[in-house]
Enzyme design. Structure first.
Site, PDB file in Angstrom:
ATOM      1  N   ARG A  25       0.867  -1.178   0.000  1.00 51.10           N
ATOM      2  CA  ARG A  25       0.000   0.000   0.000  1.00 51.10           C
ATOM      3  C   ARG A  25       0.904   1.229   0.000  1.00 51.10           C
ATOM      4  O   ARG A  25       1.764   1.375   0.871  1.00 51.10           O
ATOM      5  CB  ARG A  25      -0.868   0.021   1.246  1.00 51.10           C
ATOM      6  CG  ARG A  25      -1.678   1.276   1.338  1.00 51.10           C
ATOM      7  CD  ARG A  25      -2.483   1.330   2.608  1.00 51.10           C
ATOM      8  NE  ARG A  25      -3.319   2.510   2.607  1.00 51.10           N
ATOM      9  CZ  ARG A  25      -3.550   3.254   3.679  1.00 51.10           C
ATOM     10  NH1 ARG A  25      -3.036   2.934   4.836  1.00 51.10           N
ATOM     11  NH2 ARG A  25      -4.318   4.308   3.589  1.00 51.10           N
ATOM     12  N   HIS A  36      -7.798   6.787   0.291  1.00 56.22           N
ATOM     13  CA  HIS A  36      -8.675   5.615   0.504  1.00 56.22           C
ATOM     14  C   HIS A  36      -9.151   5.048  -0.835  1.00 56.22           C
ATOM     15  O   HIS A  36     -10.191   4.382  -0.901  1.00 56.22           O
ATOM     16  CB  HIS A  36      -9.951   5.966   1.303  1.00 56.22           C
ATOM     17  CG  HIS A  36      -9.730   6.322   2.739  1.00 56.22           C
ATOM     18  ND1 HIS A  36     -10.509   7.250   3.386  1.00 56.22           N
ATOM     19  CD2 HIS A  36      -8.844   5.873   3.652  1.00 56.22           C
ATOM     20  CE1 HIS A  36     -10.100   7.361   4.648  1.00 56.22           C
ATOM     21  NE2 HIS A  36      -9.088   6.520   4.828  1.00 56.22           N
ATOM     22  N   ARG A  38      -9.340  14.235  12.807  1.00 57.82           N
ATOM     23  CA  ARG A  38      -9.114  15.320  11.850  1.00 57.82           C
ATOM     24  C   ARG A  38     -10.372  16.177  11.711  1.00 57.82           C
ATOM     25  O   ARG A  38     -11.486  15.650  11.721  1.00 57.82           O
ATOM     26  CB  ARG A  38      -8.738  14.769  10.465  1.00 57.82           C
ATOM     27  CG  ARG A  38      -7.454  13.991  10.434  1.00 57.82           C
ATOM     28  CD  ARG A  38      -7.067  13.670   8.993  1.00 57.82           C
ATOM     29  NE  ARG A  38      -6.022  12.661   8.962  1.00 57.82           N
ATOM     30  CZ  ARG A  38      -6.167  11.461   8.414  1.00 57.82           C
ATOM     31  NH1 ARG A  38      -7.297  11.118   7.815  1.00 57.82           N
ATOM     32  NH2 ARG A  38      -5.171  10.607   8.434  1.00 57.82           N
ATOM     33  N   GLU A  76     -19.586   0.388   8.701  1.00 58.05           N
ATOM     34  CA  GLU A  76     -20.038  -1.006   8.726  1.00 58.05           C
ATOM     35  C   GLU A  76     -20.751  -1.369  10.019  1.00 58.05           C
ATOM     36  O   GLU A  76     -21.568  -2.287  10.045  1.00 58.05           O
ATOM     37  CB  GLU A  76     -18.827  -1.944   8.554  1.00 58.05           C
ATOM     38  CG  GLU A  76     -18.226  -1.883   7.164  1.00 58.05           C
ATOM     39  CD  GLU A  76     -16.859  -2.555   7.081  1.00 58.05           C
ATOM     40  OE1 GLU A  76     -16.603  -3.515   7.844  1.00 58.05           O
ATOM     41  OE2 GLU A  76     -16.044  -2.123   6.257  1.00 58.05           O
ATOM     42  N   ASN A  77     -20.409  -0.649  11.094  1.00 54.83           N
ATOM     43  CA  ASN A  77     -20.874  -1.085  12.412  1.00 54.83           C
ATOM     44  C   ASN A  77     -21.854  -0.171  13.119  1.00 54.83           C
ATOM     45  O   ASN A  77     -22.512  -0.607  14.058  1.00 54.83           O
ATOM     46  CB  ASN A  77     -19.672  -1.279  13.344  1.00 54.83           C
ATOM     47  CG  ASN A  77     -18.773  -2.390  12.871  1.00 54.83           C
ATOM     48  OD1 ASN A  77     -19.198  -3.537  12.778  1.00 54.83           O
ATOM     49  ND2 ASN A  77     -17.533  -2.061  12.542  1.00 54.83           N
TER      50      ASN A  77
HETATM   51  P1  AMP Z   1     -11.253   1.804  10.749  1.00 53.56           P
HETATM   52  O1  AMP Z   1     -10.346   2.993  10.634  1.00 53.56           O
HETATM   53  O2  AMP Z   1     -12.012   1.488   9.513  1.00 53.56           O
HETATM   54  O3  AMP Z   1     -10.593   0.603  11.375  1.00 53.56           O
HETATM   55  O4  AMP Z   1     -12.383   2.238  11.820  1.00 53.56           O
HETATM   56  C1  AMP Z   1     -12.092   2.438  13.180  1.00 53.56           C
HETATM   57  C2  AMP Z   1     -13.258   3.136  13.853  1.00 53.56           C
HETATM   58  O5  AMP Z   1     -14.475   2.403  13.645  1.00 53.56           O
HETATM   59  C3  AMP Z   1     -13.136   3.216  15.367  1.00 53.56           C
HETATM   60  O6  AMP Z   1     -12.402   4.352  15.752  1.00 53.56           O
HETATM   61  C4  AMP Z   1     -14.569   3.327  15.815  1.00 53.56           C
HETATM   62  O7  AMP Z   1     -14.969   4.683  15.845  1.00 53.56           O
HETATM   63  C5  AMP Z   1     -15.365   2.655  14.711  1.00 53.56           C
HETATM   64  N1  AMP Z   1     -15.960   1.377  15.111  1.00 53.56           N
HETATM   65  C6  AMP Z   1     -15.396   0.161  15.139  1.00 53.56           C
HETATM   66  N2  AMP Z   1     -16.276  -0.765  15.581  1.00 53.56           N
HETATM   67  C7  AMP Z   1     -17.426  -0.113  15.836  1.00 53.56           C
HETATM   68  C8  AMP Z   1     -18.719  -0.503  16.314  1.00 53.56           C
HETATM   69  N3  AMP Z   1     -19.004  -1.772  16.601  1.00 53.56           N
HETATM   70  N4  AMP Z   1     -19.656   0.452  16.434  1.00 53.56           N
HETATM   71  C9  AMP Z   1     -19.388   1.740  16.130  1.00 53.56           C
HETATM   72  N5  AMP Z   1     -18.189   2.169  15.676  1.00 53.56           N
HETATM   73  C10 AMP Z   1     -17.229   1.261  15.535  1.00 53.56           C
END
Ligand code: AMP
Length: 429
Positions: A107, A196, A257, A349-350
């Site tokens: 990457r 991204h 940010r 996603e979550n």
């Molecule tokens: P990423 O940079 O894609 O790994 O996303 C990380 C961020 O996803 C974390 O700082 C959280 O804010 C968010 N996140 C991860 N799991 C959850 C969850 N189950 N519910 C809400 N936010 C989440």
């Protein structure tokens, strides 16, 4: 595909494994994939490189139970990190000296205007990635270190750079240029590059698949909401607009940010608050966004605080969602016709509450979320809009490592199956 003698020198094996490396300033994430079925053979992470508290987490995925092994103690530099990872892989019979390894995919965050596609790394390519350090001072140096380390480990193997900016190089000039003096902008390569891109490319393609259409048939808004966050407008498979700019600071409110801000805030901080350029850089990149607004950057924690009646957390959430809505509206206008709005990455996603709040009130744009579907937890791509909705709303888990492996393997495999040397520089994908 490469047919290489095995160590025994008898039967031939096909080189169909790809190692994906994502090298940060103090961390290396790696995945080894088997491109026969695009499965993971092992995944791992080395973090806090150079500190006394370095840690390596390694998970082999070939057996039944995926059990993570941990090593702690100082890992001095990236070379030591990769060596440690290679030892862990070797312990699982997946050594990097294996003739089955076809290539290493890296990457690389910033590819400027030159790199519009995955590219086999040569000295000249590496020099060009180095020339881009001034526009990606936080990222490209670590990527370069990762590449050099991997080259030293397997100098015989093709190493491929997959650029975060590449997917966005199709943006029209009127979307990519800032409205500033053209000579100054060009002299310093100031323009909107976007980041991204590997995720936006993968997710927009998967979204088309979910709709049962080809990427060329659909217009999609992708909302990549992780700790870093960006939106993109993808028309018929090509990116036409994205929210990050010269650096990943522009656009959406992120974990730490600020996203969009009046540039005069920076002069003001200098003149009135007496802050240095570096201090402002740290403020806007590391101490702003959700963290700056409420002291937390993890959406789970913010939701928990909101449930307890915390007003700062509630305001941070509202600011985050308001910015998202503005981008959905803006990109609907840019695209003219939208077939799907797609959420991805950690938050996308979550977090059902973020998705619900971002789409609420956008019925006039054809956007509706079904509360029941939105509440479902799943690792699969899925629709969360009701059947009658004019525009699909979807959740599509991103997989940047798989996309890097696919692009790397396609580039190396295509050349070899045509009986050619692996090409150098830019190659069609
Ligand atoms: P990423 O940079 O894609 O790994 O996303 C990380 C961020 O996803 C974390 O700082 C959280 O804010 C968010 N996140 C991860 N799991 C959850 C969850 N189950 N519910 C809400 N936010 C989440």
């Amino acid at each position: 595909m490469t047919t290489t003698p095995t160590k025994e020198g008898s039967a031939a094996v096909q080189a169909r494994r790809v190692l994906v490396l994502n090298s940060g300033s103090s961390s290396v994430k790696y995945q080894l994939l088997d491109m026969n079925d695009r499965s993971r053979l092992a995944i791992g992470l080395v973090e806090r490189i150079g500190e006394e508290t370095s840690r390596l987490l390694h998970t082999p995925l070939t057996g039944g139970d995926a059990e993570t092994r941990e090593r702690t103690g100082r890992i001095a530099d990236h070379a030591a990190a990769l060596k440690a990872a290679a030892e862990e892989l070797a312990a699982d019979g997946l050594g990097l000296d294996s003739p089955e390894l076809a290539a290493i995919g890296h990457r690389v965050v910033h590819g400027g205007l030159r790199f519009t596609r995955p590219t086999v790394i040569t000295d000249e390519v590496l020099t060009e990635i180095e020339r881009l350090v001034p526009v990606a001072p936080l990222h490209n140096p670590a990527n370069i270190t990762g590449i050099r380390t991997a080259q030293a480990l397997r100098p015989d193997l093709p190493q491929v750079a997959v650029f975060d900016t590449a997917f966005h190089t199709t943006m029209p000039e009127y979307a990519a240029r800032y409205a500033i003096d053209v000579e100054t902008a060009d002299a310093h390569r100031i323009r909107r590059y976007g980041f991204h891109g590997t995720s936006h490319a993968y997710v927009s393609r998967k979204a088309a698949e979910l709709l049962g259409r080809t990427p060329e048939e659909v217009n999609v808004i992708v909302l990549h909401l992780g700790n870093g966050a960006s939106a993109s407008a993808v028309a018929a498979g090509r990116c036409v607009e994205t929210s990050m700019g010269l650096t990943p600071l522009e656009g959406l409110v992120m974990g730490t940010r600020s996203g969009d801000i009046d540039p005069a805030v920076t002069f003001h901080l200098k003149r009135v608050a007496g802050m240095s350029t570096d201090e402002i850089d740290v403020l806007l990149n590391k101490k702003s966004g959700l963290l700056g607004l409420c002291g937390d950057n993890d959406m789970r924690e913010i939701r928990r605080r909101i449930d307890e009646g915390d007003e700062r957390a509630a305001l941070a959430f509202d600011i985050y969602v308001h910015r998202l809505k503005k981008y959905i509206g803006a990109y609907s206008a840019v695209l003219g016709r939208v077939d799907a709005v797609v959420f991805t990455a950690g938050v996308g996603e979550n977090s059902a509450p973020v998705r619900e709040a971002a789409i609420a009130g956008l019925e006039e744009l054809g956007l509706v979320v079904d509360a029941g579907l939105n509440a479902v937890r799943s690792g699969e791509p899925r629709l969360i809009s009701p059947n009658y909705a004019r525009v699909a709303v979807a959740v599509v888990p991103t997989d940047e490592e798989l996309e890097i492996a696919d692009q790397t393997f396609a580039l190396v495999g295509r050349a070899e199956s045509a009986g050619q040397e692996v090409p150098v520089g830019e190659v069609d994908n």
